[in-house]
Design a protein around this motif. Structure first.
Motif, PDB file in Angstrom:
ATOM      1  N   CYS A 569       7.592  -0.121 -11.157  1.00 56.23           N
ATOM      2  CA  CYS A 569       7.467   0.846 -10.045  1.00 56.23           C
ATOM      3  C   CYS A 569       8.716   1.714  -9.962  1.00 56.23           C
ATOM      4  CB  CYS A 569       7.235   0.115  -8.725  1.00 56.23           C
ATOM      5  SG  CYS A 569       5.559  -0.514  -8.568  1.00 56.23           S
ATOM      6  N   GLU A 570       9.858   1.100 -10.247  1.00 52.01           N
ATOM      7  CA  GLU A 570      11.109   1.869 -10.219  1.00 52.01           C
ATOM      8  C   GLU A 570      11.158   2.856 -11.379  1.00 52.01           C
ATOM      9  OE1 GLU A 570      14.171  -1.062 -10.158  1.00 52.01           O
ATOM     10  OE2 GLU A 570      13.796  -1.644  -8.079  1.00 52.01           O
ATOM     11  N   LYS A 571      10.574   2.431 -12.521  1.00 55.16           N
ATOM     12  CA  LYS A 571      10.574   3.311 -13.704  1.00 55.16           C
ATOM     13  C   LYS A 571       9.448   4.341 -13.651  1.00 55.16           C
ATOM     14  CE  LYS A 571      12.436  -0.304 -16.728  1.00 55.16           C
ATOM     15  NZ  LYS A 571      12.121  -1.227 -17.841  1.00 55.16           N
ATOM     16  N   LYS A 572       8.492   4.097 -12.736  1.00 59.82           N
ATOM     17  CA  LYS A 572       7.337   4.993 -12.554  1.00 59.82           C
ATOM     18  C   LYS A 572       6.490   5.132 -13.828  1.00 59.82           C
ATOM     19  CE  LYS A 572       9.508   7.747  -8.904  1.00 59.82           C
ATOM     20  NZ  LYS A 572       9.101   6.826  -7.859  1.00 59.82           N
ATOM     21  N   GLU A 573       6.333   4.027 -14.537  1.00 66.63           N
ATOM     22  CA  GLU A 573       5.438   3.990 -15.702  1.00 66.63           C
ATOM     23  C   GLU A 573       4.014   3.745 -15.204  1.00 66.63           C
ATOM     24  OE1 GLU A 573       5.843   4.371 -18.922  1.00 66.63           O
ATOM     25  OE2 GLU A 573       8.004   4.674 -18.998  1.00 66.63           O
ATOM     26  N   VAL A 574       3.249   4.818 -15.068  1.00 65.81           N
ATOM     27  CA  VAL A 574       1.936   4.715 -14.412  1.00 65.81           C
ATOM     28  C   VAL A 574       1.007   3.752 -15.125  1.00 65.81           C
ATOM     29  CG1 VAL A 574      -0.117   5.990 -13.699  1.00 65.81           C
ATOM     30  CG2 VAL A 574       2.137   7.050 -13.489  1.00 65.81           C
ATOM     31  N   ILE A 577       2.152   0.225 -14.608  1.00 63.67           N
ATOM     32  CA  ILE A 577       1.931  -0.146 -13.194  1.00 63.67           C
ATOM     33  C   ILE A 577       0.482  -0.563 -13.004  1.00 63.67           C
ATOM     34  CG2 ILE A 577       1.751   0.789 -10.844  1.00 63.67           C
ATOM     35  CD1 ILE A 577       4.213   2.517 -11.466  1.00 63.67           C
ATOM     36  N   ALA A 578      -0.442   0.238 -13.564  1.00 65.35           N
ATOM     37  CA  ALA A 578      -1.873  -0.070 -13.435  1.00 65.35           C
ATOM     38  C   ALA A 578      -2.198  -1.404 -14.090  1.00 65.35           C
ATOM     39  CB  ALA A 578      -2.694   1.038 -14.065  1.00 65.35           C
ATOM     40  N   ALA A 583      -3.165  -7.205 -13.553  1.00 63.60           N
ATOM     41  CA  ALA A 583      -2.752  -8.563 -13.936  1.00 63.60           C
ATOM     42  C   ALA A 583      -2.466  -9.410 -12.701  1.00 63.60           C
ATOM     43  CB  ALA A 583      -1.509  -8.487 -14.834  1.00 63.60           C
ATOM     44  N   LEU A 584      -1.870  -8.795 -11.689  1.00 67.59           N
ATOM     45  CA  LEU A 584      -1.614  -9.521 -10.433  1.00 67.59           C
ATOM     46  C   LEU A 584      -2.918  -9.988  -9.805  1.00 67.59           C
ATOM     47  CD1 LEU A 584       1.255  -7.512  -8.688  1.00 67.59           C
ATOM     48  CD2 LEU A 584       1.221  -9.975  -9.021  1.00 67.59           C
ATOM     49  N   LEU A 585      -3.900  -9.099  -9.837  1.00 66.28           N
ATOM     50  CA  LEU A 585      -5.215  -9.458  -9.289  1.00 66.28           C
ATOM     51  C   LEU A 585      -5.854 -10.584 -10.095  1.00 66.28           C
ATOM     52  CD1 LEU A 585      -6.786  -5.963  -8.594  1.00 66.28           C
ATOM     53  CD2 LEU A 585      -6.061  -7.609  -6.895  1.00 66.28           C
ATOM     54  N   ASP A 586      -5.823 -10.422 -11.421  1.00 68.35           N
ATOM     55  CA  ASP A 586      -6.471 -11.405 -12.287  1.00 68.35           C
ATOM     56  C   ASP A 586      -5.805 -12.772 -12.201  1.00 68.35           C
ATOM     57  OD1 ASP A 586      -8.171  -9.411 -13.067  1.00 68.35           O
ATOM     58  OD2 ASP A 586      -7.108  -8.951 -14.934  1.00 68.35           O
ATOM     59  N   SER A 587      -4.496 -12.786 -11.961  1.00 62.72           N
ATOM     60  CA  SER A 587      -3.760 -14.056 -11.956  1.00 62.72           C
ATOM     61  C   SER A 587      -3.721 -14.706 -10.586  1.00 62.72           C
ATOM     62  CB  SER A 587      -2.326 -13.813 -12.450  1.00 62.72           C
ATOM     63  OG  SER A 587      -2.356 -13.286 -13.753  1.00 62.72           O
ATOM     64  N   SER A 588      -4.310 -14.055  -9.605  1.00 58.61           N
ATOM     65  CA  SER A 588      -4.370 -14.657  -8.265  1.00 58.61           C
ATOM     66  C   SER A 588      -5.555 -15.613  -8.217  1.00 58.61           C
ATOM     67  CB  SER A 588      -4.562 -13.581  -7.199  1.00 58.61           C
ATOM     68  OG  SER A 588      -3.486 -12.693  -7.222  1.00 58.61           O
ATOM     69  N   LEU A 589      -5.322 -16.802  -7.736  1.00 56.51           N
ATOM     70  CA  LEU A 589      -6.408 -17.761  -7.584  1.00 56.51           C
ATOM     71  C   LEU A 589      -6.162 -18.553  -6.313  1.00 56.51           C
ATOM     72  CD1 LEU A 589      -8.957 -19.058  -8.732  1.00 56.51           C
ATOM     73  CD2 LEU A 589      -7.504 -20.680  -9.953  1.00 56.51           C
ATOM     74  N   GLY A 590      -7.117 -18.483  -5.420  1.00 56.87           N
ATOM     75  CA  GLY A 590      -6.964 -19.198  -4.155  1.00 56.87           C
ATOM     76  C   GLY A 590      -8.314 -19.621  -3.618  1.00 56.87           C
ATOM     77  N   SER A 729       1.114   1.952  -1.680  1.00 56.25           N
ATOM     78  CA  SER A 729       2.399   2.615  -1.519  1.00 56.25           C
ATOM     79  C   SER A 729       2.479   3.786  -2.510  1.00 56.25           C
ATOM     80  CB  SER A 729       3.509   1.602  -1.804  1.00 56.25           C
ATOM     81  OG  SER A 729       3.291   1.025  -3.070  1.00 56.25           O
ATOM     82  N   PRO A 730       3.486   4.647  -2.385  1.00 62.11           N
ATOM     83  CA  PRO A 730       3.564   5.817  -3.278  1.00 62.11           C
ATOM     84  C   PRO A 730       3.521   5.454  -4.763  1.00 62.11           C
ATOM     85  CG  PRO A 730       5.108   6.072  -1.486  1.00 62.11           C
ATOM     86  CD  PRO A 730       4.512   4.707  -1.335  1.00 62.11           C
ATOM     87  N   GLU A 731       4.134   4.286  -5.147  1.00 63.82           N
ATOM     88  CA  GLU A 731       4.110   3.919  -6.575  1.00 63.82           C
ATOM     89  C   GLU A 731       2.671   3.722  -7.038  1.00 63.82           C
ATOM     90  OE1 GLU A 731       5.901   0.941  -4.560  1.00 63.82           O
ATOM     91  OE2 GLU A 731       6.766   2.858  -3.988  1.00 63.82           O
ATOM     92  N   LEU A 732       1.875   2.994  -6.212  1.00 66.21           N
ATOM     93  CA  LEU A 732       0.499   2.701  -6.595  1.00 66.21           C
ATOM     94  C   LEU A 732      -0.403   3.911  -6.381  1.00 66.21           C
ATOM     95  CD1 LEU A 732       0.357  -0.847  -5.112  1.00 66.21           C
ATOM     96  CD2 LEU A 732      -0.075  -0.322  -7.485  1.00 66.21           C
ATOM     97  N   ALA A 733       0.052   4.820  -5.544  1.00 66.64           N
ATOM     98  CA  ALA A 733      -0.768   5.997  -5.255  1.00 66.64           C
ATOM     99  C   ALA A 733      -0.968   6.859  -6.500  1.00 66.64           C
ATOM    100  CB  ALA A 733      -0.124   6.829  -4.153  1.00 66.64           C
ATOM    101  N   GLN A 734      -0.113   6.624  -7.508  1.00 63.79           N
ATOM    102  CA  GLN A 734      -0.267   7.390  -8.749  1.00 63.79           C
ATOM    103  C   GLN A 734      -1.480   6.923  -9.542  1.00 63.79           C
ATOM    104  OE1 GLN A 734       3.641   7.354 -10.863  1.00 63.79           O
ATOM    105  NE2 GLN A 734       4.340   6.338  -9.017  1.00 63.79           N
TER     106      GLN A 734
END
Length: 1619
Positions: A569-574, A577-578, A583-590, A729-734
């Motif tokens: 997000c700091e590097k703004k590599e779109v 980031i995507a 990956a965050l979604l896929d690795s979430s398990l609850g 947030s603005p980072e994800l808004a890209q």
């Protein structure tokens, strides 16, 4: 006595320790009851102990019971206070009241604790302490602190309260209390003193839920952090205990140690905090624990790594087991003392590893200090403690300075720590020492959870989810995409739109089939089985274990991913980031993923194959909702709502609460990680997950029960909280589709909510603008669809005590931004009239803005929750609920309505044009109900005026024929004035009814607020229409009166001649005696001579009159040249009307074929309608009047305006069309005029009375009594026509009333229902000609259909005969009463019994019946010519004749079969009145010609429930000439374009159709099947429509060919929402 067993760490206790007990029962998971527990007996037992040998165990238990009774908690012991009970919204939960009794203390503490108010421990004393006792006693010595008992009965030590509440709470409430206390940075119970039938308890389960984050110094460079469950973390553990003689407060020292560098906080309660000095009654033996956690700042942190601190309350002799436990598990134990007694010496000297683990903290005092220090020295020597293990506090040394020294000792000890122990690892030691472990009863549920977790094995979480949670995988996501694609149809490729739709539907069917055939995994089956248990406690424990295990399992992987995500997000590599976001979604398990899978198992189960286990799932989850668990409403991973699942769960809940489920829905929106969930959790004490990472997307709902004391005030049974994923947030808004996703989410949840909180926790203007833009857009959409939520802006991290001026400036700035966002949103939604935010919502800068301080007071993780935060949130909550109370008209939804709204919102959200796509069953029902009411009011209005009009017409006709015309003009003028006032009154009454309707509860009128103006305009339009109609009718009746006067004047003249001749003949014959035959011959000679030269009215040139009116119509339009050539209308309209090229505007020449075809269709409809109008006029009795032609021309103008608004035809078309229609009309009007002249020919009229004159002549000659004959003649000639006219005049209104109150009433109750019925009948008849007429000439077909319905209804059961008889009874009674009243003179006495009085009698009758019937003066004069009877005899004969007339008419009505003729003769035609009711504005869809069904006539926008394939409206493709198969409801939401004459031949996007047709709303079909009706019709009659339209048949999709008549009928029901 304490025994040391070699080098073994085990200690076996044989002393009478407060914790020694053989029963190892835990505190219990959930609610337990003991029927054998008798509080009174226990209290009495406690008192008895003071007089006999003390049993410490019993004494301790008695003390506990006494304390519980003191606080009013005895009914909740043990473990009967549930977490669910605290979620209830009642007066206690929202009103901050002073504590006025001991019984209120626990609830005040819990309320503030759940608000995360760090003042909860200290706020429990003040209000109940009398002022005279508030002053502190400072005279006590240090020793006195532990011996003096100055506590009063109305005081409570906070520690006792906490112990009592933990004993009363079930295990889940204990967890929640521990969690909240941890957030407040309070110490937590590690070992709880004994309770009922239990030993001292290790509170492992209570602490299980606490997860902490910290940053060890070795990670500070990488800016990483550790996140772990606190009981599982291996953390150095330091214990603090004291001996009996210890004057130094270890709690105070600990607070100093833990607060160095930060504001001193009271983690541990000590003697100087409020209530801390109150004598403890039950808390001795309590071991508290807290943790120091570093933040990564070397200057800020006290310790560089996490450290645990335990504090034993009371001295070690009283709590030997606790002390032994602490000593064994601790890195080091600090013993506070002044001196050492013998028993204490023995205990300490028996310990092992003292040199490495024991520290003595000695408080050196004056007085006996030497002797005390000697006892300490003996102990030190015996233990062999090094000097650095003994820390002595000199009297001169301040506590803060001594604390620093102690802190250094702890730091030094930390460097020697090798293998720190976690709390979980302490369980074995606890069990060995005989301690109870609260977690021991959860083993079965833990193993079940572990079985599911173990199934993951070495696989990655994404792989595991693909294999075991298959239903929420790729297929579910694909299904969601297909549904959106179906709504937008952007990529139709080579195939047509309807083919594309069919392909998408087929793919959806295949996916659903796959989903239905998918088997649940082993883990899923275990999950469902554990959830299906009837034991709620076991269910809840299992779910908690699942949560704990899953969190532990995925924590490490998620932590790594979040760290990478943050870097990118700091590097703004779109792109990265995507990928990382996914990956965050896929690795979430609850647990929520398992709940989602369970929901999808149900969603895709078929009704036939649904096993009992699956069919029970909605009831199971409904029960969980009632127990405080959230339900996933929107799956954010797939962006989809499992509608069937959510619907059935909530409907089960609706049943479980006895169908009392009024909901007040509250949503919070904001950027992710802005404290949204924390805000809801603090406001309502709930448990929405708070995470620093974006793990689970979507929206969750949670139900909070409203207490009985607030239900009526809040007008709801539940408050529903909706927690959403954060807006990006603005980072994800890209990321692609980010704004669209957030916009959909915001629109959906705001649409569901009654109140929305916009959480603004940032000063970042870009972030704030994004949130405001999305929220304002959603609010604008809600305004347009009739939803008016309340909105509050919460500004976090803002001090609420800022200067007022600064606050006002900030609020003004926010309003400016809101106005700016509103204008942008209004432009996007094409709503130019909306300029400011206040145009969208009721917004008050002061009442809708809330400043809330930052959550943390200091630097986390050691910062407590800011008290200002919790107080500000509590204040906000109170005010929020107050606004709900203040709105008594607030109509909240029950669950069924909420679900309908939810489905409609979600469907509309999937379309790009939300406002035009929104269709809601509730709104449709509400709108339809208002339409029904409006139609009823409209008929009452019309009926009132029509009844008045009928009476006024009779009154005008009854005006004295001898009067001047000016007198009649004045009479008509007066009537016009009277009716104008009457119409105004009726308009006011109807407007009042409309306003009242919108105020009525239960009508849900707020949903259709935007239509109110339309209905108000329709009331005004109705009044104007009725006024024009009645004034025109009054003018007509005046014209008729004048025409009749001319006729009657001629008749009077010839009657006079006849009567003179009769008198002369009588005089001539009187001298001789003649037979009857001779007299008759003389009369015939006289009659032939007298009537030989009778002439009537002169015939007028009607065609010229019509032409004159036509010229007047065009007089201001410079077309007289064209009309001058027309000299005669006789040949006009003789053949069919043909549209020609000259009729089309020049700019439309390239569309001439299309235009000519369309114009021809318009012309045919207008000609048909006008021809019927003319024929209806002609069928009535009366003469032609110029107003007929004026009305006809107005009708043509109106039809042209309605039928062809957008086709700018030239004037030639209008002239030719009007000439054609006027030609037809003139010929019909000529026939009418001739019939009138014939009916009113004086010769004919005289011939009617010839027999009567002959009878009069014979009777007079023979001097016979003519009374009965004269009465009969009078009744037959005067009264009978008048009675028939009365019956006819009222019959139209009677028929309409009968139909609107009879079995067919529903068909005419609203335009929507009328459309449903007419289309249903069309389908059942299966007649192509009827379909064609309905589509191409809608008005004509509707009138025909209504007329046929009236014929059918009137023929059933001789209904028409009954209605006529009812009118006959009424007027017969009126006439009988009039005869009786007329027989009384002005002086009140009966009229004189002479023949002159008969004239007076008839005159009086006229006055009494002036508004009811019009008696012909000429007929009266003729029938009563030379009457010789007396008045009284005449009255008797008259009554006999009236009786005969009644019988005669009844027979006539009974034998009459020609209903059509009767209907055609009625002055008020029921078919016309019913047509006005259901036809509406008459506008048709510009694409498919579906008729508008909007209520009233003056609506701004037109809509239809069901649209058709456009080919049915004669639309064809230019190239192939094939009829168009696509539906406009599909096209207007696709990327396709159209070109029509309206667009001047330019291609225009369908989705922007409202540029050319702004007054039409064309939403998508309510269901896929809704348009099956017209698809079926096109398939059935494709070739015949093509032949009729001279086009090629449409290429209908193959899927349509399989539609059946039953499916078409079902589609029709769906479209019109008919059950």
């Amino acid at each position: 006595m304490l025994e040391v067993g070699g080098s073994s760490p085990e200690l076996s206790l044989r002393c009478s320790s407060s914790c020694q007990h053989t029963d190892r029962q835990s505190t219990g998971m959930g609610t337990r009851t003991d029927p054998g527990l008798d509080f009174d007996a226990q209290r009495n037992k406690g008192k008895a102990l003071t007089m006999s040998t003390r049993d410490p165990e019993s004494e301790e238990h008695a003390a506990l019971l006494n304390f519980l009774v003191k606080l009013g908690l005895e009914e909740l012991y043990p473990n009967k206070l549930s977490l669910r009970s605290l979620f209830e919204i009642n007066k206690n939960s929202i009103e901050e009241k002073a504590v006025l009794s001991l019984e209120e203390i626990p609830w005040s503490f819990l309320r503030k604790l759940f608000e995360i108010n760090a003042e909860c421990r200290s706020s429990i004393q003040s209000s109940i302490r009398p002022e005279e006792n508030i002053e502190e006693d400072n005279d006590l010595s240090d020793e006195d602190l532990y011996t003096a008992d100055y506590s009063r009965d109305d005081e409570v030590n906070p520690l006792d309260l906490i112990v009592a509440l933990f004993h009363c709470a079930d295990s889940f409430l204990q967890q929640e209390m521990a969690l909240k206390m941890s957030m407040c940075q309070f110490s937590l119970p590690l070992l709880l003193p004994r309770g009922h039938k239990s030993q001292c308890t290790l509170m492992l389960w209570a602490l299980r839920d606490i997860v902490k984050e910290w940053c060890p110094h070795e990670m500070s460079e990488s800016r990483g952090f550790v996140e772990d469950n606190i009981v599982q973390a291996n953390i150095p553990f330091f214990s603090f205990v004291r001996l009996k003689n210890s004057s130094l407060s270890k709690s105070q020292i600990l607070n100093h140690v833990l607060s160095s560098g930060q504001q001193n906080c009271n983690i541990f309660i000590h003697r100087d905090v409020e209530g801390g000095a109150v004598k403890r009654e039950i808390a001795n033996g309590l071991v508290e624990v807290c943790w120091y956690l570093p933040s990564g700042g070397e200057q800020l942190d006290i310790f560089s790594e996490p450290t645990a601190f335990a504090n034993l309350r009371g001295d070690i002799c009283e709590s030997l087991t606790q002390f032994n436990f602490l000593f064994q598990v601790s890195t080091a134990t600090f013993v506070f003392l002044d001196s050492v007694e013998e028993s204490e010496h023995r205990i300490l000297s028996s310990l092992q590893d003292v040199k490495s683990k024991l520290f003595l903290v000695v408080n050196q005092k004056g007085g006996n200090a030497r002797e005390e220090m000697m006892s300490v020295k003996r102990l030190v020597d015996e233990l062999g403690l090094p000097k650095n293990r003994v820390k002595v506090k000199d009297q001169r040394l301040k506590v803060a300075e001594f604390s620093k020294k102690l802190c250094e000792v702890i730091k030094a000890s930390l460097s020697d720590v090798k293998d720190p122990m976690s709390i979980v690892d302490m369980v074995g030691i606890a069990v060995e020492l005989g301690l109870s472990v609260d977690e021991s009863k959860t083993d079965a549920q833990r193993k079940a959870a572990e079985e599911i977790i173990d199934d993951i094995g070495v696989r990655s979480i994404p792989d595991y989810k693909k294999l075991n949670l298959t239903l929420q995988g790729a297929n579910w996501k694909r299904l969601s995409k297909l549904e959106k694609e179906e709504c937008r149809l952007k990529k139709s490729g080579d195939s047509g739109l309807e083919d594309k739709k069919c392909q998408l539907q087929e793919e959806k069917r295949q996916i659903r089939k796959k989903q239905q055939n998918s088997d649940a995994s082993k883990g899923m089956k275990t999950f469902i089985k554990c959830l299906s248990t009837s034991d709620k406690v076991k269910r809840d424990v299992f779910l908690k274990w699942m949560k704990l295990k899953f969190n532990t399992h995925s924590r490490v992987e998620l932590s790594v991913l979040r760290h990478k995500f943050k870097e990118q997000c700091e590097k703004k590599e779109v792109k990265l980031i995507a990928e990382l976001d996914q990956a965050l979604l896929d690795s979430s398990l609850g647990t929520e993923h398992y709940m989602r899978e369970m929901g999808l198992i149900y969603e895709f189960s078929t009704s036939s194959s649904t096993a009992d286990e699956i069919s029970n799932l909605p009831g199971l989850v409904a029960e969980m909702l009632l127990d405080g668990y959230p339900l996933e409403l929107l799956d954010g991973d797939a962006s989809n709502v499992p509608e069937r699942w959510v619907t059935d769960v909530l409907m089960e809940l609706h049943k479980k609460v006895g169908q009392r489920s009024r909901l007040f829905v509250l949503t919070v929106l904001g950027v992710q990680s802005s404290g949204k969930s924390a805000l809801l959790n603090t406001m309502f004490g709930v448990q929405f997950p708070v995470s620093s990472g974006r793990c689970t997307r979507g929206a969750f709902m949670l139900f909070l029960k409203v207490g009985e004391d607030l239900k009526s005030e809040l007008n709801c049974d539940f408050i529903v909280l909706i927690d959403t994923e954060g807006l990006k947030s603005p980072e994800l808004a890209q990321l692609e589709d980010s704004y669209e996703h957030d916009n959909q989410l915001a629109t959906f949840v705001i649409g569901l909510s009654d109140a929305t909180i916009i959480n603004i926790a940032t000063e970042n203007s870009t972030e704030m603008k994004d949130v405001l833009q999305i929220a304002v857009h959603a609010f604008l959409r809600m305004k347009e669809i009739g939803k008016k939520p309340v909105c509050h802006f919460v500004h976090q991290n803002v001090s609420s005590v800022s200067a007022h001026d600064k606050n006002m400036a900030d609020r003004k700035h926010l309003l400016d931004q809101l106005n700016e966002m509103t204008q942008i949103a209004a432009e996007i939604e094409n709503k130019p009239s909306i300029k400011e935010f206040t145009d969208v919502l009721d917004y008050d800068m002061d009442k809708n803005n809330w400043n809330i301080p930052g959550l943390w007071h200091g630097t986390p993780p050691m910062a407590p929750v800011n008290t200002g935060y919790s107080e500000a949130v509590a204040h906000f909550k109170k005010n929020l609920l107050q606004t709900v109370k203040k709105d008594p008209g607030n109509e909240v939804s029950q669950i069924p309505e909420f679900l309908e709204w939810m489905k409609s919102l979600w469907k509309a959200v999937k379309y790009e044009n939300f406002i035009f796509s929104f269709r809601n069953t509730l709104v449709a029902h509400t709108y339809d109900n208002l339409c029904k009411e409006f139609n009823q009011w409209e008929w009452e209005f019309r009926k009132e005026i029509l009844t008045w009009q009928t009476q006024a017409e009779v009154e005008i006709l009854n005006a004295d024929n001898e009067s001047e015309v000016e007198t009649w003009n004045r009479l008509v003028g007066g009537k016009k004035s009277e009716v104008s006032n009457k119409i105004t009154d009726q308009q006011t009454k109807m407007t009042g009814k409309l306003y009242d309707y919108y105020k009525m509860k239960g009508k849900r009128a707020h949903l259709i607020e935007k239509y109110k103006e339309d209905f108000l305009n329709s009331v005004k339009g109705l009044a104007d229409e009725i006024k024009r109609y009645v004034l025109a009718k009054l003018d007509c009746i005046l014209e008729l009166k004048l025409s009749l006067k001319k006729v009657q004047d001629i008749q009077r003249e010839y009657r006079g001649v006849i009567e003179q001749k009769v008198m002369k003949l009588l005089s001539d014959c009187d001298a001789s005696t003649l037979t009857k035959e001779e007299l008759t011959q003389e009369f015939e000679k006289m009659w032939a001579e007298a009537t030989g030269n009778v002439s009537g009215l002169r015939e007028r040139d009607i065609a010229a009159c019509v032409l004159r009116q036509l010229r007047k119509d065009f007089c201001n339009r410079n077309v007289n040249e064209a009309l001058k050539k027309v000299t005669d209308l006789k040949e006009m309209g003789a053949g069919p009307f043909k549209t020609k090229h000259k009729h089309v505007g020049t700019f439309l020449q390239k569309f001439k074929d299309t235009c000519i075809r369309d114009l021809q269709s318009v012309a045919d409809r207008i000609i048909d309608s006008c021809t019927r109008f003319v024929r209806d006029k002609v069928k009535t009795d009366g003469d032609y009047q110029d107003s007929f032609t004026k009305d006809l021309l107005e009708k043509i103008d109106e039809s042209l305006k309605q039928g062809y608004t957008h086709h700018k035809t030239n004037i030639k078309f209008e002239i030719d069309l009007k000439l054609h229609i006027c030609g037809i009309a003139s010929r019909e009007f000529v026939k009418m005029h001739k019939r009138f002249l014939s009916d009113n020919n004086p010769h004919t009229q005289l011939e009617k009375y010839k027999t009567q004159y002959l009878s009069d002549f014979l009777d007079l000659y023979q001097k016979q009594d003519d009374c009965q004959r004269k009465a009969n003649n009078f009744v037959q000639s005067c009264i009978k026509p008048a009675v028939k006219q009365f019956i006819c005049g009222s019959l139209g209104v009677n028929i309409v009333d009968d139909i609107l109150t009879g079995s067919h009433s529903a068909e005419y109750s609203s335009r929507t229902i009328f459309q449903y019925n007419i289309q249903k009948e069309l389908l059942l008849q299966e007649d192509f000609k009827s379909f064609l007429r309905y589509i191409t000439n809608y008005e004509s077909y509707v009138k025909y259909w209504i007329f046929e319905q009236i014929l059918q209804k009137m023929s059933e059961d001789k209904t028409l005969c009954k209605l006529k008889n009812n009118n006959l009874q009424f007027i017969d009674k009126k006439i009988s009463e009039a005869i009786d009243q007329a027989a009384i003179g002005e002086d009140g006495a009966p009229l004189p019994d002479n023949k002159e009085s008969i004239t007076t009698l008839i005159s009086n009758m006229r006055k009494h019946l002036v508004k009811d019937i019009s008696l012909s003066v000429e007929a009266e004069e003729t029938t009563l010519f030379l009457i010789q009877s007396s008045c009284h005899s005449f009255i008797k004969c008259l009554k006999i004749s009236m009786k005969e007339l009644k019988g005669q008419l009844e027979e006539e009505f009974s034998n009459s079969d020609d209903i059509t003729e009767t209907l055609n003769k009625l002055p008020i035609k029921p078919q016309d009145e019913l047509f006005k009711r259901v036809f509406g504005c008459g506008r048709q869809c510009p694409f498919c010609k579906a008729p508008c069904e909007a209520g009233g006539k003056e609506h701004k926008q037109h809509h239809a429930a069901i649209h058709r394939p456009q080919g049915l409206g004669n639309l064809r493709y230019d190239s192939s000439k094939k009829l168009v198969d696509s539906l406009c409801t599909t096209e207007v939401h696709s990327d396709r374009s159209f070109k029509k004459p309206d667009t001047k031949g330019e291609w225009h996007p369908y989705k922007d159709y409202n540029k050319y047709y702004p007054d039409w709303i064309i939403p998508p079909d309510r269901t896929i099947e809704a348009s099956d009706y017209w698809k079926y019709v096109l398939v059935q009659y494709n070739d015949r429509f093509a032949e009729e339209y001279k086009a090629e048949p449409a290429d209908v999709p193959e899927a349509w060919r399989g539609l059946t008549k039953e499916q078409a009928l079902k589609g029709l029901r769906d479209a019109f929402n008919m059950k």
